[in-house]
Design an enzyme around this catalytic site. Structure first.
Site, PDB file in Angstrom:
ATOM      1  CB  CYS A 160       8.806  -0.356  -8.040  1.00  0.00           C
ATOM      2  SG  CYS A 160       7.495   0.301  -6.973  1.00  0.00           S
ATOM      3  NE  ARG A 166       5.782  -2.727   1.785  1.00  0.00           N
ATOM      4  CZ  ARG A 166       6.773  -3.545   2.119  1.00  0.00           C
ATOM      5  NH1 ARG A 166       6.730  -4.220   3.255  1.00  0.00           N
ATOM      6  NH2 ARG A 166       7.821  -3.681   1.320  1.00  0.00           N
ATOM      7  CB  CYS A 178       7.901   4.774  -5.709  1.00  0.00           C
ATOM      8  SG  CYS A 178       9.245   3.547  -5.568  1.00  0.00           S
ATOM      9  CB  CYS A 186      11.632   0.869  -4.079  1.00  0.00           C
ATOM     10  SG  CYS A 186      10.034   0.037  -4.337  1.00  0.00           S
ATOM     11  CG  HIS A 245      -9.708   2.301   0.677  1.00  0.00           C
ATOM     12  ND1 HIS A 245     -10.569   2.217   1.750  1.00  0.00           N
ATOM     13  CD2 HIS A 245      -9.469   1.029   0.286  1.00  0.00           C
ATOM     14  CE1 HIS A 245     -10.831   0.952   2.000  1.00  0.00           C
ATOM     15  NE2 HIS A 245     -10.183   0.206   1.116  1.00  0.00           N
ATOM     16  CD  GLU A 246     -13.406  -0.947  -2.583  1.00  0.00           C
ATOM     17  OE1 GLU A 246     -12.887  -2.017  -2.254  1.00  0.00           O
ATOM     18  OE2 GLU A 246     -14.614  -0.845  -2.868  1.00  0.00           O
ATOM     19  NE  ARG A 294     -16.084  -3.085  -2.020  1.00  0.00           N
ATOM     20  CZ  ARG A 294     -15.793  -3.832  -0.951  1.00  0.00           C
ATOM     21  NH1 ARG A 294     -16.780  -4.280  -0.170  1.00  0.00           N
ATOM     22  NH2 ARG A 294     -14.539  -4.138  -0.661  1.00  0.00           N
ATOM     23  CB  CYS A 304     -13.511  -1.100   1.394  1.00  0.00           C
ATOM     24  SG  CYS A 304     -12.428  -2.480   1.822  1.00  0.00           S
ATOM     25  CG  HIS A 305     -15.053  -5.022   6.821  1.00  0.00           C
ATOM     26  ND1 HIS A 305     -14.043  -5.241   7.737  1.00  0.00           N
ATOM     27  CD2 HIS A 305     -16.214  -5.232   7.489  1.00  0.00           C
ATOM     28  CE1 HIS A 305     -14.573  -5.583   8.900  1.00  0.00           C
ATOM     29  NE2 HIS A 305     -15.882  -5.592   8.776  1.00  0.00           N
ATOM     30  CB  THR A 306     -10.240  -1.420   4.903  1.00  0.00           C
ATOM     31  OG1 THR A 306      -9.950  -2.746   4.450  1.00  0.00           O
ATOM     32  CG2 THR A 306      -8.999  -0.832   5.553  1.00  0.00           C
ATOM     33  CB  CYS A 365       5.728   0.446  -3.525  1.00  0.00           C
ATOM     34  SG  CYS A 365       6.556   2.033  -3.686  1.00  0.00           S
ATOM     35  CB  CYS A 411      -9.801  -1.828  -2.228  1.00  0.00           C
ATOM     36  SG  CYS A 411      -9.287  -2.537  -0.641  1.00  0.00           S
TER      37      CYS A 411
END
Length: 379
Positions: A105, A117, A99, A102, A69-70, A372, A47-49, A113, A177
């Protein structure tokens, strides 16, 4: 032989310093602690992130680090207190969490969250602040609590979505993502009605996800806006019916769109992070009922202004995070949209590389050649 409770040695792509090629290393992955899950990653995507924080041009660098993270994988073992997941479950690790306890949630309106988060600066696990990765006893930092560029990773159970075991992980891994961020921005936040018009600002992966959402919703016109006309042919595959390049016009693009649509589009989704595009996306929606949704992340000090009459004339401006999807509750449903052929994922996947050639995925993205790229672990 069971690996439960044992350290696992496996391969991971380690970023030793900013902007330098990742190096495949043997790492030690500790067992999951309280409320954690250890996952065998089978497929991951870039991902670009990941690229943004690997380049580390706009934030405090944190290295050595395992990005990613994907992804899609299978639960290997669970830590104390994990009751909703078990070894063998097919899962998607998610960069943000749920979670379940909270106020966010408990709210049907929020997915932000308090505990889980997104946090780009945390290099360890929430439970104890420590990393579960090490090389020769020295810790390797986590990224977004997921670190999927490793054959095994440890993730907080609140960041793990259990999905249909029949879903192909090499396809649905991209749901975790960018695609869902765009898709949900349209379906969950803009909420176009069948037959309405939608403008999408930015035709990268997130924007194409937003366009896919507009297609699924039955929009009659999907107008893509981008400064890169090379993206226009590809965008048509995602339901975009017409494309506009602001450089081709000598008047503000919101005025161009208003003229194209008899006063403005019904919905717009901004996916660039450009303040100028945010203004344009808001001002191009029709008065009385138009809704604009901001998705793109701006620079820290950015601000924009628009005339208050735009609001008083009953235009609505909304923001969204991760398409308003709750990770554990809602993402399995996005996977089902693919399984029932409502959502098309294959067209987002432009490249596939073996894990040993993970740096090619970075090259494809930096050159603007990929939407992707799937990275096959163990290859």
């Amino acid at each position: 032989m069971s690996t439960t409770g044992q350290i696992i040695r496996c391969k991971a792509a380690v970023a030793w310093e900013a902007g330098k090629p990742l190096v495949i290393e043997e790492v030690e992955v500790a067992p999951p602690q309280k409320h954690e899950v250890r996952i065998k990653i089978l497929f991951t995507s870039l991902c670009h992130t990941d690229v943004y924080f690997w380049e580390a041009k706009g934030q405090t660098p944190l290295f050595p680090r395992i990005f990613g993270h994907e992804a899609g994988g299978i639960v290997e073992s669970v830590g104390e207190g994990v009751t909703d997941l078990q070894p063998g479950d097919h899962v998607l690790p998610i960069f943000t969490g749920e979670c379940g306890e909270c106020r966010h949630c408990h709210s049907e309106e929020s997915n932000m969250c308090d505990l889980l988060r997104i946090n780009t600066e945390r290099g360890g696990m929430i439970h104890d602040g420590e990393s579960r990765f090490s090389i020769n006893g020295k810790p390797i930092y986590h990224f977004l609590g997921t670190s999927t560029f490793s054959e095994y990773t440890v993730v907080h159970s609140g960041q793990v979505a259990k999905i249909n075991p029949d879903a192909p992980l090499d396809k649905v891994c991209i749901v975790s993502c960018g695609l869902s961020t765009g898709l949900g921005a349209t379906l969950n936040v803009a909420k176009p009605k069948k037959g309405q018009s939608v403008a999408i600002f930015g035709l990268g992966a997130v924007g194409l996800g937003a366009a896919e959402g507009a297609r699924i919703a039955g929009a009659s016109r999907i107008i893509g806006v981008d400064f890169n006309s090379k993206r226009f042919d590809q965008a048509k595959e995602f339901g975009v019916t017409e494309c506009v390049n602001p450089k081709d016009h000598d008047k503000p693009i919101q005025q161009v769109i208003a003229e194209m649509t008899d006063g403005g589009v019904d919905r717009s989704v901004e996916c660039t992070g450009s303040v100028q595009a945010m203004i344009q996306a808001f001002e191009c929606v029709h008065d009385g009922w138009g809704v604009a949704v901001l998705v793109g992340v701006p620079s820290k000090d950015d601000a924009f202004k628009t005339h208050p009459m735009n609001f008083l004339n009953e235009r609505t401006l909304k923001g969204t995070f991760f398409g308003n999807y709750k990770p554990k509750t809602d993402i399995p449903g996005v996977v089902e949209k693919y399984m029932n052929k409502e959502l098309e994922l294959e067209k987002f996947i432009t490249h596939t590389v073996p894990f040993s050639e993970i740096n090619k995925a970075f090259d494809y993205m930096l050159k603007g050649e990929s939407i992707r790229c799937i990275i096959t672990m163990g290859a």
